[in-house]
Motif scaffolding. Sequence first.
Motif, mmCIF file in Angstrom:
data_model
loop_
_atom_site.group_PDB
_atom_site.id
_atom_site.type_symbol
_atom_site.label_atom_id
_atom_site.label_comp_id
_atom_site.label_asym_id
_atom_site.label_seq_id
_atom_site.Cartn_x
_atom_site.Cartn_y
_atom_site.Cartn_z
ATOM 1 N N PHE A 54 0.840 -1.192 0.000
ATOM 2 C CA PHE A 54 0.000 0.000 0.000
ATOM 3 C C PHE A 54 0.877 1.244 0.000
ATOM 4 O O PHE A 54 2.062 1.187 0.275
ATOM 5 N N ARG A 55 0.254 2.383 -0.298
ATOM 6 C CA ARG A 55 0.945 3.673 -0.289
ATOM 7 C C ARG A 55 0.499 4.477 0.933
ATOM 8 O O ARG A 55 -0.640 4.358 1.378
ATOM 9 N N VAL A 56 1.423 5.306 1.437
ATOM 10 C CA VAL A 56 1.149 6.145 2.607
ATOM 11 C C VAL A 56 1.335 7.607 2.213
ATOM 12 O O VAL A 56 2.289 7.951 1.519
ATOM 13 N N GLN A 57 0.424 8.454 2.668
ATOM 14 C CA GLN A 57 0.527 9.893 2.448
ATOM 15 C C GLN A 57 0.809 10.562 3.790
ATOM 16 O O GLN A 57 0.132 10.267 4.784
ATOM 17 N N TRP A 58 1.787 11.452 3.786
ATOM 18 C CA TRP A 58 2.162 12.178 5.004
ATOM 19 C C TRP A 58 1.778 13.636 4.849
ATOM 20 O O TRP A 58 1.803 14.179 3.748
ATOM 21 N N GLY A 59 1.461 14.278 5.938
ATOM 22 C CA GLY A 59 1.022 15.667 5.911
ATOM 23 C C GLY A 59 2.138 16.641 6.218
ATOM 24 O O GLY A 59 3.295 16.268 6.462
ATOM 25 N N GLN A 60 1.765 17.900 6.231
ATOM 26 C CA GLN A 60 2.685 18.972 6.571
ATOM 27 C C GLN A 60 3.221 18.742 7.974
ATOM 28 O O GLN A 60 2.494 18.382 8.888
ATOM 29 N N GLY A 61 4.517 18.921 8.155
ATOM 30 C CA GLY A 61 5.136 18.724 9.456
ATOM 31 C C GLY A 61 5.558 17.289 9.712
ATOM 32 O O GLY A 61 6.070 16.981 10.774
ATOM 33 N N TRP A 68 8.815 6.757 4.269
ATOM 34 C CA TRP A 68 7.920 5.600 4.349
ATOM 35 C C TRP A 68 6.705 5.852 3.473
ATOM 36 O O TRP A 68 5.600 6.026 3.961
ATOM 37 N N ASP A 69 6.892 5.881 2.166
ATOM 38 C CA ASP A 69 5.759 6.165 1.287
ATOM 39 C C ASP A 69 5.036 4.906 0.819
ATOM 40 O O ASP A 69 3.985 4.991 0.197
ATOM 41 N N THR A 70 5.596 3.749 1.119
ATOM 42 C CA THR A 70 4.902 2.492 0.846
ATOM 43 C C THR A 70 5.015 1.588 2.071
ATOM 44 O O THR A 70 5.907 1.754 2.900
ATOM 45 N N GLY A 71 4.110 0.660 2.165
ATOM 46 C CA GLY A 71 4.127 -0.305 3.253
ATOM 47 C C GLY A 71 3.555 -1.626 2.779
ATOM 48 O O GLY A 71 3.082 -1.749 1.655
ATOM 49 N N LYS A 72 3.596 -2.588 3.659
ATOM 50 C CA LYS A 72 3.116 -3.928 3.334
ATOM 51 C C LYS A 72 2.389 -4.488 4.554
ATOM 52 O O LYS A 72 2.891 -4.400 5.676
ATOM 53 N N ILE A 127 -8.274 4.730 7.130
ATOM 54 C CA ILE A 127 -7.193 3.773 7.336
ATOM 55 C C ILE A 127 -5.888 4.559 7.403
ATOM 56 O O ILE A 127 -5.579 5.354 6.518
ATOM 57 N N LEU A 128 -5.128 4.323 8.480
ATOM 58 C CA LEU A 128 -3.943 5.109 8.801
ATOM 59 C C LEU A 128 -2.746 4.201 9.045
ATOM 60 O O LEU A 128 -2.900 3.018 9.341
ATOM 61 N N PHE A 129 -1.553 4.783 8.946
ATOM 62 C CA PHE A 129 -0.300 4.045 9.149
ATOM 63 C C PHE A 129 0.443 4.677 10.317
ATOM 64 O O PHE A 129 0.770 5.859 10.292
ATOM 65 N N PRO A 154 0.430 15.991 18.550
ATOM 66 C CA PRO A 154 1.489 15.062 18.932
ATOM 67 C C PRO A 154 1.095 13.597 18.752
ATOM 68 O O PRO A 154 1.896 12.786 18.356
ATOM 69 N N ALA A 155 -0.154 13.251 19.022
ATOM 70 C CA ALA A 155 -0.600 11.870 18.879
ATOM 71 C C ALA A 155 -0.595 11.417 17.423
ATOM 72 O O ALA A 155 -0.597 10.238 17.149
ATOM 73 N N TYR A 156 -0.596 12.346 16.494
ATOM 74 C CA TYR A 156 -0.624 12.011 15.072
ATOM 75 C C TYR A 156 0.687 12.341 14.368
ATOM 76 O O TYR A 156 0.760 12.258 13.150
ATOM 77 N N ALA A 157 1.723 12.713 15.114
ATOM 78 C CA ALA A 157 2.985 13.109 14.502
ATOM 79 C C ALA A 157 3.602 11.992 13.662
ATOM 80 O O ALA A 157 4.299 12.250 12.692
ATOM 81 N N ASN A 158 3.349 10.746 14.010
ATOM 82 C CA ASN A 158 3.920 9.607 13.290
ATOM 83 C C ASN A 158 2.833 8.761 12.624
ATOM 84 O O ASN A 158 3.005 7.574 12.405
ATOM 85 N N VAL A 159 1.708 9.408 12.279
ATOM 86 C CA VAL A 159 0.584 8.703 11.657
ATOM 87 C C VAL A 159 0.309 9.306 10.288
ATOM 88 O O VAL A 159 0.029 10.495 10.168
ATOM 89 N N GLY A 160 0.406 8.469 9.252
ATOM 90 C CA GLY A 160 0.104 8.880 7.888
ATOM 91 C C GLY A 160 -1.229 8.315 7.436
ATOM 92 O O GLY A 160 -1.803 7.435 8.082
ATOM 93 N N ARG A 161 -1.698 8.795 6.315
ATOM 94 C CA ARG A 161 -2.987 8.359 5.773
ATOM 95 C C ARG A 161 -2.763 7.341 4.663
ATOM 96 O O ARG A 161 -1.916 7.530 3.790
#
Length: 173
Positions: A54-61, A68-72, A127-129, A154-161
Motif C-alpha cells: 500500500f501507499r502512505v501519504q504524510w502531511g505537513q510537518g 515511508w511512502d509504501t508499506g506492506k 485507514i492510517l499508518f 502530537p498523537a498524530y505526529a507519526n501517523v500517515g494516511r
Amino acid sequence: MPLRDANVVFQDTGPSLSASQLAEVERALGRVLPPAYKAFLLQQNGGAPHPSWFRVQWGQGQERCAGWDTGKVSYFLSVTDDDDDVSLLECAETYEGRIPKDTVAIAFDPGGNLILIGTGDDNLGHILFWLQGEEPDEDDDNDDDDDDECETEPAYANVGRIAADLQSFIDGL
C-alpha cells in the motif's frame, strides 16, 4: 454490508465470528467499530492478504516520516488469538497510550508498524499508518523540538494516511 470482492486473497484467517462475539470486542475496547470493519471481521476475521502493498501519504510537518511512502500488510489482526498471532484485544492493550485514542490497530507490517482504523467522529473508518520508529519519546516535552512548528497533533505526529475507508484500502492492495 459485506466488502466487495477485490483482487485480494486472504490466507490464515481466524475462525468464524458471531455478531455477539464482535459486540463483546466492542465492549472490551470501549468503542464502536466502523461498520465496514465489522463486516470484514465477520467475513475474514483477520489473515494475511495477497497482494499486500500500500501507499502512505504524510502531511505537513511529517517530513521525517516521508521516506515511508509504501508499506506492506503482514497480517490483519483477528479477534481470537490462535497460534502465535496477536489478537485485536491484545494489540489494543499493548499499544494503549501509544496510538491515537480515536483509532484501533487492525494490522501489522513486517517491521512492527501498525495499520489503524479511525473510530472517532472526525476519522471514522479512515485507514492510517502508525510509524513505530518515529513514535514520540515519553519524556519528550517538545520544548526543544522542531515539531513545535507543525500543526499535527502530537498523537498524530507519526501517523500517515493510507485510505479514506477499508474498501478503498483493500482495493488498493
